[in-house]
Write a protein that holds these residues in place. Structure first.
Motif, short mmCIF file in Angstrom:
data_model
loop_
_atom_site.label_atom_id
_atom_site.label_comp_id
_atom_site.label_asym_id
_atom_site.label_seq_id
_atom_site.Cartn_x
_atom_site.Cartn_y
_atom_site.Cartn_z
N PRO A 32 -5.34 -5.22 -5.03
CA PRO A 32 -5.34 -5.28 -3.56
C PRO A 32 -5.79 -6.65 -3.06
O PRO A 32 -6.44 -7.40 -3.79
CB PRO A 32 -6.33 -4.20 -3.17
N TYR A 43 -2.02 -2.57 -9.88
CA TYR A 43 -2.18 -2.99 -8.49
C TYR A 43 -3.41 -3.87 -8.32
O TYR A 43 -4.47 -3.63 -8.89
CB TYR A 43 -2.33 -1.75 -7.62
N LEU A 72 2.25 1.94 -3.37
CA LEU A 72 1.22 2.48 -4.25
C LEU A 72 0.82 3.89 -3.90
O LEU A 72 0.06 4.52 -4.62
CB LEU A 72 -0.05 1.61 -4.13
N VAL A 90 -1.11 4.57 -1.52
CA VAL A 90 -2.41 4.53 -0.86
C VAL A 90 -2.23 4.89 0.61
O VAL A 90 -3.09 5.49 1.24
CB VAL A 90 -3.03 3.13 -1.03
N ARG A 95 3.24 10.89 -8.59
CA ARG A 95 1.93 10.63 -9.13
C ARG A 95 1.97 10.02 -10.53
O ARG A 95 1.24 9.10 -10.86
CB ARG A 95 1.20 11.96 -9.18
N ARG A 127 0.83 -1.20 0.00
CA ARG A 127 0.00 0.00 0.00
C ARG A 127 0.86 1.25 0.00
O ARG A 127 0.52 2.25 -0.63
CB ARG A 127 -0.91 0.02 1.23
N SER A 158 0.67 6.18 -11.50
CA SER A 158 -0.41 5.82 -12.41
C SER A 158 0.04 4.77 -13.42
O SER A 158 -0.76 4.23 -14.15
CB SER A 158 -0.93 7.07 -13.13
#
Lengths: 303, 418
Positions: free
Chosen positions: A81, A79, A52, A54, A71, A49, A75
């Motif tokens: 999860p 991913y 990523l 997140v 960023r 996470r 992109s």
């Protein structure tokens, strides 16, 4: 063609008093597949996470191609999860196209990719169905397509194989292998160690938020303890006692399993065995990943 | 920035599309449209049974008046007085009062004016001509005034000229000057009643839409959390972009529905002549309603999105959104109970400028008319300031809570954690 490596450099994360990650580091090179193993709560999901974006790390850095992941790079990561999830009431194709657009693709481009991936993952006939009308296995395929839709430069997959039927496991393995062969660094976590051993170039074992072992499967296996299987029918129960660096794990009907550490000399063991009479078998075995893993995560349980 | 806007738009477009395409949306809009269309029709029938003026004014737009020789001085002012949006008055001479009364009985005339220019008498079958009474009263009043001035040795024309220099600037909010042709005192009872009805209906619609779109926001946020899709989304877009897109998309959905029903309702009411306010007045009121829908929606939607992000299951939703919904219900009931009786009272005036109350109270005051420009502007500015604060705070709560699944996240934790 993606060329960069994904580097996770000493990231730490705590939740109040709980240390989730403690200077966790790992590197996945271009064209390499890394298996990320560890017991539940070891910090695999948190690591992914953070990679990523997140979640934010307390310290440490994640880099791709020697540049901090921002960023734009994010992109380009694919991913999946651990907690699978897409919009249950959205149609498969619309959903994939939407995710493609969110990743910065043009509409038409996203549409083409969505069509291509549904075809590749044998979902063509379900394109216009709502996701919730698909079987669980097919939903997993859509989830994989969602991770691949934007032609990612890096793949990070949390437990991609859990809940898959054997056919889907094969499809998933093939697709991941193809991505790796195209130069994409692939990292996935899994509890299915045989699968990790079969697919991955390297394995990272994580415990309590730290990487405790990291290397090729061969490296890990050869660095682990060596076992000897000896079949000497006339040997007494205590024939191997007292040999330096040797531990008897079992002895039954003349079959003995010994565990040797670094200072042990297998030739000395052989001589001791021959002293008891005939020796029908004397073989050296390497631990499987499962054994390595078990040892790694159970060692010193209370630090 | 460009990327952010594009992302917000992508999220908003998805919201709009998936919602507008649902059967619930289409049926809901149809149902409300029918309701709104039914209202003027019902009012028309109800009005027709107890107020014959509607029949007359609808069938016969010109009021035919007979005038006796003695009252002849009233003929010119009467014809002039008949304004554009009032029934026109046609005047013809009758020989004497009795002849005129007979013509009225036969239906040839609607009324006869006898007496003198300063003390006229109006004979009618039934008194259903408020405009006539108004016109006569004004004319008589002026005639009387002129007579008194002449008696006191003043020149009525000179006095009027001087008196006319005193100007009263009346700015009627949201209406172009055509509608602002008179102060509140000059607004007829009929217009007041219409304004009150518009105020009540538009406030009720506003309230209903805010509740409805708020519900969509809450459910949408929790749906993304419970289906776990939020993690996939947040791996490529920011949480604030997701929240903003959601609010914009659902806001547009509500706005479309609101606009369809609003325009339909006012058109129907105007067509059936239940509503006789000038078109630009109505358009202005509708515009204000839309503006306040947007202002109120931004405020409530942000609060609801933040509150909803604290829970992961639809079952837990009620407990977190109830306090926010109360912030909507209380102003609504306060508005409905306080304002219509006393629209310019201190309580109403102050409350209508406080964020949270303003989205309910201000549109109602505006519809009732007579709101000073500064008050309208101030309430808009205050509402925007409050929205900005709520957006900042709500964005923070949302970002911190949206990825935490399972038990309800405490507000304190959501505000603190990063």
């Amino acid at each position: 063609m993606p060329e960069g490596a994904l580097e996770i450099d000493r990231i730490s994360k705590r939740y109040g008093d709980v240390v989730a990650l403690d200077e966790m580091s790992l590197t996945v090179r271009s064209g390499e597949m890394l298996g990320f193993v560890g017991s539940n709560g070891a910090g695999k999901t948190t690591t992914m996470r953070i990679a990523l974006g997140v979640l934010a790390a307390d310290s440490g850095e994640v880099r791709y191609d020697d540049a901090p992941v921002d960023r734009t790079i994010r992109s380009r990561i694919g991913y999946m999860p651990e907690e699978r999830g897409l919009y249950p009431k959205m149609k498969v194709l619309d959903q994939l196209q939407y995710l493609g657009e969110l990743h910065g693709m043009e509409r038409a481009e996203a549409n083409r990719a969505a069509n291509r991936w549904t075809e590749r993952l044998e979902l063509s006939e379900r394109r216009d169905d709502q996701l919730q009308k698909l079987s669980l296995g097919n939903q997993q395929r859509v989830q994989l397509a969602a991770a691949l839709i934007h032609d990612p430069a890096v793949l990070i997959l949390d437990e991609p194989f859990s809940g898959l039927d054997p056919v889907a496991v094969e499809v998933m393995s093939t697709v991941l292998g193809e991505m790796r062969d195209r130069g994409v660094p692939v990292v996935f976590s899994s509890h299915q160690l045989e699968l990790v051993q079969r697919l991955c170039d390297r394995v990272g074992i994580v415990r309590r938020g730290r990487m405790i072992a990291d290397g090729t499967v061969e490296e890990l296996r050869s660095s682990g303890p060596v076992r000897l299987n000896v079949h000497a029918p006339k040997a007494p129960d205590d024939w191997a006692e007292g040999l330096p660096g040797v531990k008897v794990e079992s002895h039954q009907n003349g079959h003995t399993t010994l565990r040797l550490d670094e200072q042990a000399d297998d030739q000395q063991v052989l001589r001791a065995a021959l002293d008891t009479g005939p020796v029908h078998e004397f073989s050296r075995t390497r631990p499987s990943l499962t054994e390595l893993f078990r040892e790694a995560v159970t060692e010193e349980p209370d630090e | 920035m460009k990327r952010t806007l594009h992302t917000v738009w992508l999220v908003a477009r998805r919201e709009l599309r998936t919602r507008v395409q649902t059967r619930a949306f289409v049926l809901g809009t149809l149902f409300m449209a029918l309701l709104v269309l039914a209202f003027p029709v019902v009012t028309l029938f109800a009005g027709a049974s107890n107020a014959p003026e509607d029949e007359l004014s609808a069938s016969d737009s010109t009021t035919r008046l007979g005038i006796t020789q003695s009252a002849n001085g009233l003929a010119d002012p009467l014809e002039r007085k008949a304004g554009v949006d009032r029934p026109a008055i046609s005047v013809r001479k009758v020989a004497d009062t009795e002849t005129g009364k007979n013509l009225v009985r036969e239906g040839e005339l609607d009324g006869v004016v006898a007496g003198t220019p300063t003390a006229p008498e109006l004979f009618v079958e039934r008194h259903v001509f408020p405009h006539l009474e108004r016109a006569l009263t004004t004319i008589t009043y002026n005639n009387q005034l002129d007579a008194e001035m002449s008696r006191s040795g003043l020149d009525p024309e000179a006095v009027r000229d001087r008196a006319g220099r005193g100007e009263v600037a009346i700015v009627s909010m949201g209406e172009s000057q055509g509608a602002a042709d008179g102060p509140m005192a000059g607004i007829s009872d009929a217009e007041k009643a219409q304004r009150l009805i518009i105020a009540m209906i538009s406030t009720f619609l506003l309230y209903m839409f805010l509740i409805m779109t708020g519900q969509m926001i809450s459910q949408g946020v929790v749906e993304e959390k419970s289906s776990r899709v939020v993690e996939v989304l947040l791996s490529t877009i920011r949480s604030t972009e997701l929240m903003a897109g959601k609010i914009v998309g659902i806001g547009l959905t509500g706005l479309i529905q609101f606009a369809v029903i609003g325009v339909l309702g006012f058109t129907a009411a105007t067509a059936t002549a239940v509503l006789t306010l000038p078109t630009f007045t109505v358009a202005g009121l509708l515009g204000w309603a839309v503006l306040w829908f947007l202002l109120g929606f931004t405020l409530y939607a942000t609060m609801l999105a933040a509150a909803s992000s604290l829970v992961s299951r639809q079952e837990d939703l009620q407990s977190v959104i109830t306090p926010v919904i109360m912030l909507l219900i209380v102003p609504f009931f306060v508005g409905v109970s306080v304002l219509p009786t006393n629209p310019d009272g201190t309580t109403g005036t102050v409350l209508s400028m406080i964020p949270g109350f303003s989205p309910m109270l201000m549109p109602m005051r505006l519809a009732l008319g007579g709101v000073p420009l500064w008050q309208g502007a101030l309430s808009v500015v205050l509402s925007l300031v409050a929205s900005a604060a709520v957006l900042w705070l709500g964005g923070r709560i949302y970002s911190n809570a949206v990825l935490r699944t399972g038990a309800r996240v405490r507000l304190k934790d959501a505000l603190r954690a990063s």
